[in-house]
Design an enzyme around this catalytic site. Sequence first.
Site, short mmCIF file in Angstrom:
data_model
loop_
_atom_site.label_atom_id
_atom_site.label_comp_id
_atom_site.label_asym_id
_atom_site.label_seq_id
_atom_site.Cartn_x
_atom_site.Cartn_y
_atom_site.Cartn_z
N GLU A 126 0.83 -1.21 0.00
CA GLU A 126 0.00 0.00 0.00
C GLU A 126 0.86 1.26 0.00
O GLU A 126 0.52 2.26 -0.61
CB GLU A 126 -0.95 0.01 1.21
CG GLU A 126 -2.16 -0.90 1.07
CD GLU A 126 -3.13 -0.44 -0.02
OE1 GLU A 126 -2.71 -0.23 -1.18
OE2 GLU A 126 -4.33 -0.33 0.27
N THR A 128 -5.59 6.81 -5.57
CA THR A 128 -5.68 7.05 -4.13
C THR A 128 -4.66 8.12 -3.71
O THR A 128 -4.97 8.99 -2.89
CB THR A 128 -5.44 5.74 -3.37
OG1 THR A 128 -6.35 4.77 -3.87
CG2 THR A 128 -5.66 5.91 -1.88
N1 LIG Z 1 -0.59 -5.30 -8.52
C1 LIG Z 1 -1.13 -4.09 -8.56
N2 LIG Z 1 -2.48 -3.96 -8.46
C2 LIG Z 1 -3.06 -2.74 -8.50
N3 LIG Z 1 -2.39 -1.58 -8.63
C3 LIG Z 1 -1.05 -1.66 -8.71
C4 LIG Z 1 -0.37 -2.90 -8.70
N4 LIG Z 1 0.95 -2.65 -8.79
C5 LIG Z 1 1.09 -1.32 -8.89
N5 LIG Z 1 -0.11 -0.71 -8.85
C6 LIG Z 1 -0.35 0.75 -8.92
O1 LIG Z 1 -1.12 1.19 -7.79
C7 LIG Z 1 -2.02 2.22 -8.21
C8 LIG Z 1 -3.46 1.79 -7.92
O2 LIG Z 1 -3.67 1.84 -6.56
P1 LIG Z 1 -4.81 2.77 -5.97
O3 LIG Z 1 -4.70 4.13 -6.55
O4 LIG Z 1 -4.71 2.60 -4.50
O5 LIG Z 1 -6.12 2.08 -6.56
P2 LIG Z 1 -7.24 1.33 -5.77
O6 LIG Z 1 -8.01 2.42 -5.11
O7 LIG Z 1 -8.08 0.65 -6.78
O8 LIG Z 1 -6.54 0.41 -4.85
C9 LIG Z 1 -1.83 2.43 -9.68
O9 LIG Z 1 -0.92 3.50 -9.84
C10 LIG Z 1 -1.19 1.13 -10.13
O10 LIG Z 1 -0.36 1.27 -11.28
N1 LIG Z 2 -8.29 5.12 3.52
C1 LIG Z 2 -7.82 5.16 2.17
C2 LIG Z 2 -8.52 4.05 1.40
C3 LIG Z 2 -8.19 4.00 -0.06
O1 LIG Z 2 -8.96 2.96 -0.64
P1 LIG Z 2 -8.84 2.63 -2.21
O2 LIG Z 2 -9.74 1.47 -2.42
O3 LIG Z 2 -9.28 3.87 -2.93
O4 LIG Z 2 -7.39 2.30 -2.44
C4 LIG Z 2 -8.17 6.52 1.57
O5 LIG Z 2 -9.33 6.91 1.70
O6 LIG Z 2 -7.29 7.17 1.01
#
Ligand SMILES: Nc1ncnc2c1ncn2[C@@H]1O[C@H](COP(=O)(O)OP(=O)(O)O)[C@@H](O)[C@H]1O
Ligand SMILES: N[C@@H](CCOP(=O)(O)O)C(=O)O
Length: 305
Positions: free
Chosen positions: A127, A179
């Site tokens: 994360e 995020t």
């Molecule tokens: N295995 C993976 N699965 C999902 N996202 C990934 C992975 N590896 C790297 N990333 C990167 O993480 C980011 C997505 O995470 P995030 O913004 O937290 O999305 P979500 O809210 O769907 O979790 C993107 O920039 C993506 O390229």
């Molecule tokens: N608490 C985090 C949760 C992000 O969840 P995602 O599913 O959007 O990765 C935030 O609110 O930033």
Amino acid sequence: MSIKIKSPGTVANLVCGFDILGLALDKPYDIMEFELIDTPGVVIENRDDFNLPTDPENNVAGVVLLAALEKAGINKGIKVVIEKHIKPGSGLGSSAASAAGAAVGANKLLGNIFSRDELVQLAMIGEKLATGVKHADNITPCILGGITLIRSIHPLDIVPLASPDLYVTVVHPQIEVRTSDARQILRKQVYLKDAIKQWGNIAGLVAGFMSNDKDLIGRSMEDVIIEPVRSILIPAFDEVKQKCKEAGALGGGISGSGPSIFMLSDAEATAQKVGEIMKSVYDGLGIENYVYVTTINKNGVEEIA
Ligand SMILES: Nc1ncnc2c1ncn2[C@@H]1O[C@H](COP(=O)(O)OP(=O)(O)O)[C@@H](O)[C@H]1O
Ligand SMILES: N[C@@H](CCOP(=O)(O)O)C(=O)O
């Protein structure tokens, strides 16, 4: 030897509990297959159209697997095949599903050597790569299932909560909100009057889950701190929320950092109706969207045949 798991999507925050509350979903989920290999390091094969990195240092599953191998102190490697169904940037815990799945998958391959809290600590490394912050509100329900509270990150203090039998309706309008971006726009300070309202709601929501009081759950899902800032990134957010509540949903709001919106309902017919409303709003705006009508996943990451 190989291990195949499914890793569920998650709804973090549950409206008022920014970074501390989350629940696991029965749908959508990713599938990941792990194999112990003789060459040290991590090999990633992505089976999807999301163009995610295969370099382990830049993939959330990769950094977690590297950390797990280092912690285990063995001179082997892991190959992982990721079949991703949870779209990155959806607000449905796409990065957490990879991070948590990787921690649990590595643990199974290595002979169950890590504790529950070590699994969460390992997954938080993923994360941190995705969002810049070690938040555990997606990872924990993803690993454990159900609804969880992160009382503290340092030291880690996880409180699994009771999970009432509720239906979850989620709409994912097909726009990407990272995020990391959705965190940067947040104010760093809050007014005391807002904090008082917020902690009243969080306490009410937790009490509602523990006592299966659906009215209390519904009226506690109110966010006076994060939602007013983030909702501007989500087209028709207020309209969707209002219409879903009029249709009988208990309440809901932004899923994680958005753009997905979730609603909880206590009857399947209501959850279906809510899904139709969500779809019709975004269809009317010409925004491609995907709706899930699902339930709370009680098992978390689990091995499949
Ligand atoms: N295995 C993976 N699965 C999902 N996202 C990934 C992975 N590896 C790297 N990333 C990167 O993480 C980011 C997505 O995470 P995030 O913004 O937290 O999305 P979500 O809210 O769907 O979790 C993107 O920039 C993506 O390229
Ligand atoms: N608490 C985090 C949760 C992000 O969840 P995602 O599913 O959007 O990765 C935030 O609110 O930033």
